[in-house]
Structures are given as C-alpha cells and as structure tokens.
Design an enzyme around this catalytic site. Structure first.
Site, PDB file in Angstrom:
ATOM      1  N   CYS A  91       1.093  -7.184 -33.946  1.00 29.31           N
ATOM      2  CA  CYS A  91       1.523  -6.783 -32.606  1.00 29.31           C
ATOM      3  C   CYS A  91       1.283  -5.306 -32.301  1.00 29.31           C
ATOM      4  O   CYS A  91       1.325  -4.910 -31.138  1.00 29.31           O
ATOM      5  CB  CYS A  91       3.002  -7.095 -32.411  1.00 29.31           C
ATOM      6  N   HIS A 359       3.652 -10.221 -23.494  1.00 30.34           N
ATOM      7  CA  HIS A 359       3.246  -9.478 -24.690  1.00 30.34           C
ATOM      8  C   HIS A 359       1.881  -9.989 -25.166  1.00 30.34           C
ATOM      9  O   HIS A 359       1.803 -10.852 -26.035  1.00 30.34           O
ATOM     10  CB  HIS A 359       4.320  -9.690 -25.762  1.00 30.34           C
ATOM     11  N   CYS A 389       7.847  -3.514 -33.219  1.00 30.09           N
ATOM     12  CA  CYS A 389       8.016  -4.277 -34.450  1.00 30.09           C
ATOM     13  C   CYS A 389       6.703  -5.013 -34.727  1.00 30.09           C
ATOM     14  O   CYS A 389       5.889  -5.214 -33.824  1.00 30.09           O
ATOM     15  CB  CYS A 389       9.172  -5.262 -34.330  1.00 30.09           C
TER      16      CYS A 389
END
Length: 403
Positions: A91, A359, A389
């Site tokens: 991510c 996202h 994160c």
C-alpha cells in the site's frame, strides 16, 4: 546533501473498482501514460528532462505485470531515453516511489524524477498475483498470518475502539471529502481522465457516499466476522499470537474500511538547478522519509513506529507537524494513530480519506502526499506528515515543508 523539492503533484479522479466503474475500460498502462503526459505538459518537460520514472503498483500481474513504469513511459509523450522502474511496497508503493526519488535527488543521482503509482483494482484483482506470506504454509504459519481485515479488528480490540468509534470516523471522512470537492480544494491536483477522442471519462472521485450517517452504517454486517470465527478461523490464529485477548471484536465493514477503486498519481521531484533550468518554482521541500518493519499479524500499526522513527531521525517532535495524512485503510488505523500521539482529528485527513474516496493501492501514497501539499498551501500551514500502514507489517512516512 542536496535538497529535494516537489514541483508538482497531480492525480486522476478515483473510479469505482468494479465493472460499472467509470474507469473500468482504461488499462493501468493508459491511465499511467495520461498522468505522465499531464506532468510533462504542465511543466514543459521536453527531452530527457528527468532521470527516471519510478512507479508503484501492487498487483504486478497480467496487464500490471512486467516493468509497467517503462511501458508507461513508452506509451506516453515522454522522451524514450527516460527509463522506468516499477516498485512494490504494497500500500505504500506510491509513497516509496516518491521517497526513493527524493533520496536519489538528495544523493546527487540525477536532477529530477517523476514518481507515483497506479492501481486498477477493478481490472486486476487484489491478491491475484499471490503472496508467499498468504499462500505458503511454511511462512503463513510461522508469521501467524491473518487477512488485513482481521488485523484491523485486532487493533480495535487491543486498543479499545468500538464500532461506534469506527463508524463516527467514517461518517466524518465522507463529510469532509464531500465538503472538499464542493469547495474545489482538489481542483489544482485532479486531472480528468479522457478517452481516445479527448472527451472526459471521469472528472471527480465517484466512490463517495456523502449521505452516509451512523444509522446507515449501523445496518452493515461486520465484514470479517465469519472468516474470523468460522472454525478453523483466523481469530484462533490471532489469539495464539495474542493470548491476553479473550476474543476479537469485529467492528469493520465496507462503510468504515477503504474503498476498492481505480486511480493513478504522480509527483515531480527535483533539485534547485532543475527548477531554475525549467522556470519552475518549488512548492515544498521533502524534509525526511522513513520506512520500518512491524508485527506481521496485527500488521497495520506501522504508522505509529514509523512516525516515531521519522521524527527522531529528523530531530522533530509531533508538535512540529501542522497537518497529517494517515491513510484510512481501516478506521482503527487512524484511530490508533491519533490515540498514540494524542493528535486532534482536526489536524488529520482534513479533506477526508480512503474510506470516502477509495484506496487505489499503488497510487495512494503519492495521492496523500499531493493532498497534504495542497492543504498546506490552502491553509497557509508549514509542515505536514503523510504515512500509511502496509501489508505484512510495515510502515512508511514522508515529511514535507511548504515553501
């Protein structure tokens, strides 16, 4: 070391990551090329103007496989002498691309870079590339692997966040995102996605649900309860790792977790000489970057230790930061960050986040750096920190200073 500056930051709108999403017919290659062209055109980058294109994308398989960065350069109007580097830090891939580019500039390895990332989650399904930590029993068992949703629920259980806490943060994210769009706060950064005829396909984030309230969220079933509790379930794995917990409190669902979307973003980074040569004024200085490994089971707590690390490395304290962008992968991630540093929500994700707008994995890190920069300029504030994160237990962070 040489200072690294941000000269431009832009992104596509985020489309719903499914077959009826507006960007579903656009490939990762074509969206990347459009964003690269926008950087080139907005900043007059003729010839071999940048050293490299560093491009993050997470699910590197199929049309997102190979060196997508180099393919995107060739598909764009950039000079073919500019190479491309594809990277994957899950991510944080888009942020790591920016950080890597900044540190290359700071170290004297080239005057300028384009960095960012892409993810077309409606076309290339998350997890379709396989991951050893999830599919290789020898590693999965040794690391007490659980899916990210379970990890988010472990955070909520460990640090005492309720379903109402998570839902209230989600409602506020939707409210802030809608207000930001209405107030045209993203106009400087969002570039419309266009078809082959130049007609706009998507001009604004389409995942948002501005009418969301506590009542509508209250009717949603916890998304990870069944996979956690159905025996043999992942809750049992987690409780072996954390025997002090009696049970896992499952509070997350589609409404308080990040949305699955398509999108891309880019940041133009260079030294002082690059700006002078192209008649460009720097918008911000990248003051510090950091990354760290963390517990792979609870997995999503990385923003806390990486923030501690980046502050220590740069000789700063949390009070030196005016604004924060903490990726809203799940509500508990942001709640834990604010709890750990006693940071008021008024300073965190002031224009909403991934719960409201989505996202796109490989792009989000670059998106939140751009959003942070825009808000520093709009509000007249000086210093901001962006952090995410990361799957399998990592964290990444960037500190920027508005000029």
């Amino acid at each position: 070391m040489t200072d690294a500056y941000i000269y431009d930051a832009l992104r596509s709108p985020r489309g719903k990551g499914r077959k009826d999403g507006s960007l579903h017919e656009v490939t990762s290659l074509r969206l990347s090329a459009q964003i690269l062209n926008a950087v080139k055109d907005r900043n007059g980058l003729d010839g071999h103007a940048v050293e490299d294109v560093i491009w993050g994308n997470v699910t590197q398989v199929g049309e997102q496989g190979g060196c997508l960065a180099r393919s995107a350069v060739l598909a764009s109007d950039l000079d073919e002498r500019i190479p491309g580097l594809s990277i994957n830090r899950f991510c944080a891939s888009g942020m790591e691309a920016v950080n890597l580019a900044a540190n290359q500039v700071r170290g004297g390895a080239g005057r300028a870079y384009i960095a960012g990332g892409v993810e077309m989650m409606g076309r290339v399904a998350m997890g379709s590339d396989g991951a050893a930590i999830a599919v290789d029993p020898s590693l999965a068992m040794e690391s007490y692997f659980v899916p990210q949703g379970i990890s988010a629920d472990i955070i909520a259980t460990e640090y005492g966040f309720s379903r109402d806490d998570a839902d209230a943060l989600a409602v506020e994210s939707q409210k802030r995102a809608a207000a930001a769009w209405q107030d045209k706060r993203f106009d400087k950064s969002v570039v419309a996605v266009r078809d082959v005829n130049g007609l706009p396909i998507l001009e604004a984030d389409e995942y948002m649900r501005p009418g969301t309230d506590m009542q509508s969220l209250g009717g949603l079933k916890p998304a990870f309860k069944d996979m956690g509790e159905t025996m043999p379930g992942f809750d049992a794995v987690a409780l072996m790792k954390y025997p002090h917990l009696e049970r896992i409190n499952h509070i997350h669902h589609a409404g308080n977790s990040s949305g699955i979307v398509d999108g891309a973003a880019a940041v133009l980074i260079g030294n002082k000489e690059f700006g002078e040569a192209h008649g460009l004024k720097p918008r911000a200085r990248i003051r510090a970057t950091a990354k760290i490994g963390t517990d792979p089971t609870i997995m999503l707590t990385g923003p806390v230790p990486v923030t501690e690390k980046i502050l220590a490395d740069s000789g700063m304290s949390i009070s030196d930061i005016d604004l924060f962008e903490v990726n809203e992968a799940f509500a508990s991630v942001v709640l834990r960050f604010m709890q750990a540093f006693d940071v008021d929500h008024d300073k965190v994700n002031v224009n909403g986040g991934a719960i409201a707008m989505g996202h796109p994995l490989g792009a989000t890190g670059a998106i939140i750096i751009g959003t942070l920069l825009d808000e520093l300029e709009r509000s007249g504030k000086g210093v901001g920190l962006a952090t995410l994160c990361i799957a399998s237990g990592m964290g990444a962070a960037t500190i920027i200073e508005r000029l």
